[in-house]
Design a protein around this motif. Sequence first.
Motif, short mmCIF file in Angstrom:
data_model
loop_
_atom_site.label_atom_id
_atom_site.label_comp_id
_atom_site.label_asym_id
_atom_site.label_seq_id
_atom_site.Cartn_x
_atom_site.Cartn_y
_atom_site.Cartn_z
N GLY A 19 -14.31 8.93 1.70
CA GLY A 19 -12.89 9.29 1.57
C GLY A 19 -12.57 9.93 0.22
N ASP A 20 -11.35 10.42 0.13
CA ASP A 20 -10.89 11.14 -1.06
C ASP A 20 -10.98 10.26 -2.32
OD1 ASP A 20 -9.24 13.35 -2.32
OD2 ASP A 20 -7.95 11.61 -2.65
N LEU A 21 -10.51 9.02 -2.23
CA LEU A 21 -10.47 8.16 -3.41
C LEU A 21 -11.88 7.90 -3.94
CD1 LEU A 21 -8.66 6.35 -5.25
CD2 LEU A 21 -9.28 4.47 -3.74
N ARG A 24 -13.41 11.30 -5.31
CA ARG A 24 -12.73 11.90 -6.45
C ARG A 24 -12.65 10.96 -7.66
NH1 ARG A 24 -7.54 12.75 -7.40
NH2 ARG A 24 -6.92 11.56 -5.57
N ARG A 50 -18.38 5.64 8.38
CA ARG A 50 -18.79 5.65 9.78
C ARG A 50 -19.67 6.84 10.14
NH1 ARG A 50 -12.90 5.94 12.48
NH2 ARG A 50 -12.03 7.40 10.98
N VAL A 91 -21.26 2.21 9.17
CA VAL A 91 -20.59 1.11 9.89
C VAL A 91 -19.28 1.65 10.46
CG1 VAL A 91 -19.42 -1.13 9.57
CG2 VAL A 91 -21.49 -0.65 8.28
N ASP A 92 -19.04 1.36 11.74
CA ASP A 92 -17.69 1.62 12.25
C ASP A 92 -16.92 0.34 11.94
OD1 ASP A 92 -15.32 1.79 13.51
OD2 ASP A 92 -16.10 2.62 15.37
N MET A 93 -16.02 0.42 11.00
CA MET A 93 -15.42 -0.81 10.47
C MET A 93 -14.57 -1.56 11.49
SD MET A 93 -14.62 0.70 6.75
CE MET A 93 -15.75 1.91 6.11
N THR A 118 -10.10 2.27 2.09
CA THR A 118 -9.84 2.70 3.48
C THR A 118 -8.35 2.55 3.74
OG1 THR A 118 -9.94 0.47 4.36
CG2 THR A 118 -12.04 1.65 4.19
N PRO A 120 -5.15 0.73 4.72
CA PRO A 120 -4.90 -0.72 4.75
C PRO A 120 -4.90 -1.28 6.18
CG PRO A 120 -3.36 0.36 3.28
CD PRO A 120 -4.13 1.45 3.94
N ILE A 122 -7.01 -1.15 8.32
CA ILE A 122 -8.29 -1.75 8.75
C ILE A 122 -8.82 -2.81 7.77
CG2 ILE A 122 -8.95 0.17 10.27
CD1 ILE A 122 -10.97 1.05 8.13
N GLU A 145 -6.67 -1.56 -2.06
CA GLU A 145 -5.96 -0.40 -2.62
C GLU A 145 -4.48 -0.46 -2.24
OE1 GLU A 145 -5.64 2.11 -4.42
OE2 GLU A 145 -7.61 2.18 -5.34
N LYS A 146 -3.66 0.23 -3.01
CA LYS A 146 -2.25 0.35 -2.66
C LYS A 146 -2.08 1.50 -1.67
CE LYS A 146 0.47 3.34 -4.48
NZ LYS A 146 0.24 4.79 -4.60
N PRO A 147 -1.05 1.60 -0.89
CA PRO A 147 0.04 0.64 -0.82
C PRO A 147 -0.31 -0.52 0.12
CG PRO A 147 0.48 2.50 0.62
CD PRO A 147 -0.85 2.75 -0.01
N1 LIG Z 1 -6.79 9.20 -2.61
C1 LIG Z 1 -6.12 8.70 -3.64
O1 LIG Z 1 -5.97 9.31 -4.71
C2 LIG Z 1 -5.50 7.36 -3.54
C3 LIG Z 1 -5.76 6.53 -2.46
N2 LIG Z 1 -5.21 5.28 -2.42
C4 LIG Z 1 -5.51 4.39 -1.29
O2 LIG Z 1 -6.91 4.27 -1.14
C5 LIG Z 1 -7.24 4.12 0.22
C6 LIG Z 1 -8.19 5.23 0.63
O3 LIG Z 1 -7.52 6.46 0.43
P1 LIG Z 1 -8.24 7.86 0.64
O4 LIG Z 1 -9.62 7.84 0.13
O5 LIG Z 1 -7.31 8.85 0.09
O6 LIG Z 1 -8.22 7.97 2.23
P2 LIG Z 1 -9.16 8.86 3.14
O7 LIG Z 1 -8.49 8.95 4.44
O8 LIG Z 1 -9.57 10.09 2.42
O9 LIG Z 1 -10.44 7.95 3.27
C7 LIG Z 1 -10.48 6.77 4.01
C8 LIG Z 1 -11.91 6.52 4.42
O10 LIG Z 1 -11.92 5.40 5.29
C9 LIG Z 1 -12.76 5.71 6.37
N3 LIG Z 1 -12.43 5.02 7.61
C10 LIG Z 1 -11.23 4.96 8.22
N4 LIG Z 1 -11.34 4.24 9.36
C11 LIG Z 1 -12.65 3.87 9.46
C12 LIG Z 1 -13.42 3.11 10.40
N5 LIG Z 1 -12.88 2.57 11.47
N6 LIG Z 1 -14.72 2.94 10.18
C13 LIG Z 1 -15.31 3.49 9.09
N7 LIG Z 1 -14.65 4.20 8.15
C14 LIG Z 1 -13.34 4.38 8.36
C15 LIG Z 1 -12.58 7.18 6.60
O11 LIG Z 1 -13.70 7.64 7.29
P3 LIG Z 1 -13.70 9.05 8.03
O12 LIG Z 1 -13.91 10.03 6.91
O13 LIG Z 1 -14.85 8.94 8.95
O14 LIG Z 1 -12.38 9.16 8.73
C16 LIG Z 1 -12.50 7.71 5.17
O15 LIG Z 1 -13.76 7.99 4.63
C17 LIG Z 1 -5.93 4.12 0.98
O16 LIG Z 1 -5.49 2.80 1.11
C18 LIG Z 1 -4.99 4.88 0.04
O17 LIG Z 1 -3.66 4.54 0.24
C19 LIG Z 1 -4.42 4.81 -3.43
C20 LIG Z 1 -4.13 5.58 -4.52
C21 LIG Z 1 -4.62 6.91 -4.67
#
Ligand SMILES: NC(=O)C1=CN([C@@H]2O[C@H](COP(=O)(O)OP(=O)(O)OC[C@H]3O[C@@H](n4cnc5c(N)ncnc54)[C@H](OP(=O)(O)O)[C@@H]3O)[C@@H](O)[C@H]2O)C=CC1
Length: 497
Positions: A19-21, A24, A50, A91-93, A118, A120, A122, A145-147
């Motif tokens: 994911g982005d967080l 990055r 996943r 892992v599929d969470m 991820t 919230p 999940i 993580e927030k929120p």
């Molecule tokens: N990005 C930011 O700058 C900030 C983020 N946050 C918080 O951090 C958390 C993550 O944010 P962010 O990284 O931006 O979100 P993203 O959507 O970019 O990433 C979430 C990750 O979770 C994975 N995921 C979701 N569902 C499943 C599943 N069932 N099984 C396996 N993996 C799964 C996604 O996988 P897949 O890629 O396969 O969908 C993805 O890699 C959130 O709670 C957000 O609110 C808080 C402050 C700043």
Amino acid sequence: MVLDTSYEPCDLVLFGTQGDLSRRKLLPSLYQLEKAELIHADTKIIGVARQSMTLEDYVDEVRANIIKFSGEEICEKTWQQFSERLDYVCVDMKDMNSYQTFKEHVDPSRIMVCYLATPPAIYGDICRGLNGCNIIDESVRVVLEKPIGHDLESSKVINDQVAEFFEERQIYRIDHYLGKETVLNLIALRFANSIFATNWDHNCIDHVQISVAESVGIEGRWGYFDDAGQMRDMVQNHLLQILSLVAMEPPTTLDADSIRDEKLKVLKALRPINASNVADTTVRGQYTSGFVKGNEVPGYLEEDDANTQSQTETFVAIKAEIDNWRWAGVPFYLRTGKRMPTKVSEVVIYFKRQPHNMFGDSFKSLPPNKLVIRLQPDEGVEITVMNKVPGLTSSGSMDLQKSKLNLSFSEAFADEHIPDAYEKLLLEVMLGNQALFVRRDEVEQAWRWVDSILEAWRSSSEPPEPYQAGTWGPVYSIGLLARENRSWYESKQSKKK
Ligand SMILES: NC(=O)C1=CN([C@@H]2O[C@H](COP(=O)(O)OP(=O)(O)OC[C@H]3O[C@@H](n4cnc5c(N)ncnc54)[C@H](OP(=O)(O)O)[C@@H]3O)[C@@H](O)[C@H]2O)C=CC1
Ligand SMILES: O=C1O[C@H](COP(=O)(O)O)[C@@H](O)[C@H](O)[C@H]1O
């Protein structure tokens, strides 16, 4: 910093590592900690997502992201050490069966830190999955993580889901502002300096301003942002945490609960804002198209994927009052918005004027003392004081002028690496120190206060006030202070475009 020998190695698991967080912030911050030799030699970092991929591909991807997001050349020696810690598991969470594979990648005899980067929604599934494969014990820590939720009720649901498997002392709720050096410095500034400690109340302070302005818009996050708005995205967490640190009573020690107990008391003392006073104490805005730093940018309703009827606020200004002995009659003005002229976060303490003027007109025309705490980007502390204009006069009078005592962190600590908030917070989790993480009761109390404002806005059916991108928000926010003969602080930073 020297690594404490009592610091134990751990398995640090990044759920949502694609994911982005994670890409990055988290992985580049961990790399910086490696560079500073602050990660225990035996600590492992396990990415969980996943998407099926080989460890080699994952390692290559992490390297590419570190280069991209840390904005510096990679140090091969550090990278060698860092890459050897990495592991990856698919892992599929939401699928409870897939956690058995995960179990093979961790060592149950070690501390496990599960960072849930991820959605919230999940968090509960992940906790159940970990429990289902019998790897939760009292040494496991979970980072949220927030929120946390969308309102008080939904935050309770998420907190309950996690609490089913983890004690509060195992839960680390992130508010990344608490990892910023300058936010932490609020504690040092207030409680390590008697000049402030003894003047920090309604006797000496007229009012306080907390501004967190952003020049960015919603950065392609329409889905998330439109559901949240600036109130949930920034005020419920970051601004209220800053306010709590500015207003709290001295904690007995720096341990987690001493600090969190004091912050909670402030949140509890916030005067409720509801339908009866919302119009007088809040302003909400939504940006229209305009220019930020010379670049033309679309309005909120013209962003990609926008719902053109949205009434979500991208700007909030609030006059908050803290009903306790220390702060009676001292307003705390909060302001935060997207697409403002520049990124700048500041706390400004306006002191009261001296009760008696023995200096004449020059004293009357000068503003009273001000303490400006620059949180970002030009971190520092500045005090405005009155000074005698040097020179001789025949009248015996004394002319005054305004002078600034300025401490700029970039000059004073030029040789120090100022860590990113996530570096600090990741290290604190690995050390097992909860002081910089938000306790459940704090999160819930913040929601209570914010929910009441959101409810009042909903019931008023007034749309948010438009403001042009690249400005300081709706004119009404100027009125919020102007009707009390005050104005928003305009610093050198905020004039920089
Ligand atoms: N990005 C930011 O700058 C900030 C983020 N946050 C918080 O951090 C958390 C993550 O944010 P962010 O990284 O931006 O979100 P993203 O959507 O970019 O990433 C979430 C990750 O979770 C994975 N995921 C979701 N569902 C499943 C599943 N069932 N099984 C396996 N993996 C799964 C996604 O996988 P897949 O890629 O396969 O969908 C993805 O890699 C959130 O709670 C957000 O609110 C808080 C402050 C700043
Ligand atoms: O949590 C969030 O914070 C960022 C602002 O953080 P900063 O460290 O860059 O000041 C904000 O842009 C984002 O919308 C919000 O989710």
